[in-house]
Design a protein around this motif. Sequence first.
Motif, PDB file in Angstrom:
ATOM      1  N   LEU A 165       0.808  -1.218   0.000  1.00 40.05           N
ATOM      2  CA  LEU A 165       0.000   0.000   0.000  1.00 40.05           C
ATOM      3  C   LEU A 165       0.840   1.267   0.000  1.00 40.05           C
ATOM      4  O   LEU A 165       0.333   2.329  -0.377  1.00 40.05           O
ATOM      5  N   HIS A 166       2.109   1.180   0.382  1.00 41.54           N
ATOM      6  CA  HIS A 166       2.955   2.378   0.270  1.00 41.54           C
ATOM      7  C   HIS A 166       3.337   2.666  -1.186  1.00 41.54           C
ATOM      8  O   HIS A 166       4.005   3.658  -1.459  1.00 41.54           O
ATOM      9  N   PHE A 167       2.897   1.814  -2.095  1.00 36.56           N
ATOM     10  CA  PHE A 167       3.043   2.106  -3.531  1.00 36.56           C
ATOM     11  C   PHE A 167       1.734   2.606  -4.145  1.00 36.56           C
ATOM     12  O   PHE A 167       1.653   2.757  -5.364  1.00 36.56           O
ATOM     13  N   VAL A 168       0.734   2.848  -3.314  1.00 32.65           N
ATOM     14  CA  VAL A 168      -0.541   3.395  -3.779  1.00 32.65           C
ATOM     15  C   VAL A 168      -0.631   4.832  -3.292  1.00 32.65           C
ATOM     16  O   VAL A 168      -0.619   5.095  -2.092  1.00 32.65           O
ATOM     17  N   ASP A 169      -0.728   5.760  -4.233  1.00 33.38           N
ATOM     18  CA  ASP A 169      -0.733   7.178  -3.909  1.00 33.38           C
ATOM     19  C   ASP A 169      -1.998   7.575  -3.157  1.00 33.38           C
ATOM     20  O   ASP A 169      -3.067   6.981  -3.343  1.00 33.38           O
ATOM     21  N   ASP A 170      -1.882   8.612  -2.325  1.00 32.54           N
ATOM     22  CA  ASP A 170      -3.045   9.097  -1.580  1.00 32.54           C
ATOM     23  C   ASP A 170      -4.205   9.455  -2.505  1.00 32.54           C
ATOM     24  O   ASP A 170      -5.376   9.253  -2.151  1.00 32.54           O
ATOM     25  N   GLY A 171      -3.878   9.987  -3.682  1.00 35.41           N
ATOM     26  CA  GLY A 171      -4.910  10.385  -4.625  1.00 35.41           C
ATOM     27  C   GLY A 171      -5.704   9.224  -5.190  1.00 35.41           C
ATOM     28  O   GLY A 171      -6.779   9.421  -5.779  1.00 35.41           O
ATOM     29  N   GLU A 172      -5.181   7.996  -5.007  1.00 33.91           N
ATOM     30  CA  GLU A 172      -5.875   6.790  -5.474  1.00 33.91           C
ATOM     31  C   GLU A 172      -6.713   6.147  -4.368  1.00 33.91           C
ATOM     32  O   GLU A 172      -7.218   5.050  -4.553  1.00 33.91           O
ATOM     33  N   ASP A 173      -6.842   6.848  -3.230  1.00 30.89           N
ATOM     34  CA  ASP A 173      -7.710   6.442  -2.127  1.00 30.89           C
ATOM     35  C   ASP A 173      -7.377   5.049  -1.603  1.00 30.89           C
ATOM     36  O   ASP A 173      -8.213   4.125  -1.633  1.00 30.89           O
ATOM     37  N   PRO A 174      -6.166   4.851  -1.069  1.00 31.43           N
ATOM     38  CA  PRO A 174      -5.813   3.514  -0.571  1.00 31.43           C
ATOM     39  C   PRO A 174      -6.705   3.044   0.572  1.00 31.43           C
ATOM     40  O   PRO A 174      -7.013   1.852   0.673  1.00 31.43           O
ATOM     41  N   HIS A 175      -7.143   3.965   1.446  1.00 28.62           N
ATOM     42  CA  HIS A 175      -8.019   3.555   2.541  1.00 28.62           C
ATOM     43  C   HIS A 175      -9.367   3.082   1.997  1.00 28.62           C
ATOM     44  O   HIS A 175      -9.953   2.116   2.504  1.00 28.62           O
ATOM     45  N   GLY A 176      -9.859   3.748   0.955  1.00 20.81           N
ATOM     46  CA  GLY A 176     -11.101   3.316   0.328  1.00 20.81           C
ATOM     47  C   GLY A 176     -10.968   1.965  -0.344  1.00 20.81           C
ATOM     48  O   GLY A 176     -11.920   1.163  -0.352  1.00 20.81           O
ATOM     49  N   ILE A 177      -9.785   1.688  -0.906  1.00 22.39           N
ATOM     50  CA  ILE A 177      -9.535   0.391  -1.542  1.00 22.39           C
ATOM     51  C   ILE A 177      -9.637  -0.736  -0.519  1.00 22.39           C
ATOM     52  O   ILE A 177     -10.320  -1.748  -0.736  1.00 22.39           O
TER      53      ILE A 177
END
Length: 269
Positions: A165-177
């Motif tokens: 998840l540290h490769f998922v940008d904040d703008g891609e909504d990792p918490h929502g994922i």
Amino acid sequence: MSDQEESANTRDPSSQVGADTPNIARMYDYWLGGKDNFAADRRSAEEIVKISEGKVLRGVRLNRAFLGRAVRAAAEAGVRQFLDLGSGLPTQENVHEVAGPGARVVYVDYDPVVASHAHAILAKSETVGFVQADLRKPAEILGHPTVRELIDFDEPVAFMFVSVLHFVDDGEDPHGIVARFRDAAAPGSHLILSHLSRDGFPQKMAQTEQVYQGASARLGARTHAEILGFFDGFELSEPGLVGPTEWRPGDGPPGTEKFAGLVGMGVRP
């Protein structure tokens, strides 16, 4: 190719898998002592070894050991289904090997490098599958035929986000994922997670993030509070969100050496 298409490909990590571009899966493989890596991967990996003063080498092994302990803990709690999201290259003690006979496991990764290895290794297994897909698209994964064949979402499942998840940008909504996967799961389902934190080594982490600017995916460490937010809707298991040496170390005392990674496991009530 248009400028717009070229820009889109530059942003898409799965488009950057050539030998000249450092690949995050192959860099991790190099740190674990594997042979599935190229010179560009080794150069970037060694830069991070220097920045971390060698801690990354022990850190990735501790992270792998956490994966094994967490899978065993989930299996002991009765979980027999595992969805490993952003699984990376196959290595020692993969999830299906740790979970034991009868466990159903689906590995998910968008990287063609990972896919080619996974398909070759898992070709003859009836209880283990691989899906080449992007974890940033939960609906596609949850509805994929291989996932639906092997995973029964009416029964508890362990969702694994180990060093991804540290490769998922904040703008891609990792918490929502993460929430999308959580909401698809039955009570008793587990979240197994490890994530890089910037809290303990902010300067070194900033330098590390610079190295990943030229890799197949950019790195973005988060604070303890931000990482803890991934467990919303789960009851965090003891000992909480901690360093890898502190998470259920077995018979020995917890380690005191500090690493940039935080690990934890939660259960959906």
